[in-house]
Design a protein around this motif. Sequence first.
Motif: not given
Lengths: 168, 185
Positions: A127, A131-133, A136-137, B78, B84, B92
């Motif tokens: 995450a 830059g997010g989970c 968030g994403h 973002k 990335k 994840f």
Amino acid sequence: MDYLVAETWSPYVAGAMIGLLNCIAIVISDSFIGCSSAFSSSSGMIEKLARGEAASQKPYYKKFVPSIDWGWMLVAGIAVGAFLSAWLSGSLHMECVPALWDERFGDSVSFRFTAAFIGGILVAIGARWAGGCTSGHGISGTLQLAASSWVAALCFFSGGIATALLLY
Amino acid sequence: MSLKIHSNKPVQLFFGFLIGIGFGFALQRGGVSDFNVIVNQLLFNDFTVVKIMLSAMLVGMVGVYLLRHFGLARLQPKPGSVGKTVVGGLIFGVGFALLGYCPGTVVAAAAYGKMDALFGGILGMLVGASIFAALYPRLATTILNKGSFGNRTLPEIFNICPWRVILVVEVLVLGLFVWLELNGM
């Protein structure tokens, strides 16, 4: 009133509520819902407690200064909200090994906790890396039509589906 | 856009907490903070997770773009890159299937008695966040910027009106919902 104590809500209703909450959040707080940054804040604050100022010198903690911020309070609120919901609907009870895990891997508590611990490490690294989970994403970013978030959401689920199919 | 209240820190912390309570309530009551529901989604046996995420997206998309139209909201896409977003996203995903929760639902599940979420998941996530902070200087100069696509939105990249994209997404997702319900999924 019945709705407040109903065991579950339609996923469409729960989802619409999350969408509305995001609209409220952007107006009143200029922020979108996201959960993973709170874990970086917490680990940064714990490192600072354990190792003092040296921890704050880490480049990552200089860029994203760990503090009790909006996102941290959001995650604290999630705990309270989930507790309230479970309490009102009579779903509060302690459990160590989820049913589906038990069916596949047995009822060993230490094995389940170890797997969850390793999974947790990977979830946090992934995450913060992306830059997010999934919130968030996966929700807040996709609803803004952000390119990075659509890619991230596809990768979360591709990695998750492939791993789940291998495990189960 | 920039309301005075945005800079009032104590009020903002309180707002964050309130939004979190609503979010946690919806996650728990929607059934999506349950390990079995999440893993069964990844195995295509249960579509609760997809239904919740996509209905949140449908409502939020129209709402946020309308608010933006009236100057009440600012988009915050973002930045992303292959190194990335794709690499991080896949890491994840592997953790997501093993843990059976994500960063928001792990907290929700722990709060109503799921001990694997508390002692396994949350502890692991705190350790993972520390590991990432330690790796960050090396990652930032190598993989994280590889194949950057910036912080643009899909309508900006393809140079089309956002409302057209929204219309297409809404129709496709509603179609998916109808299909799922017709097939009893």
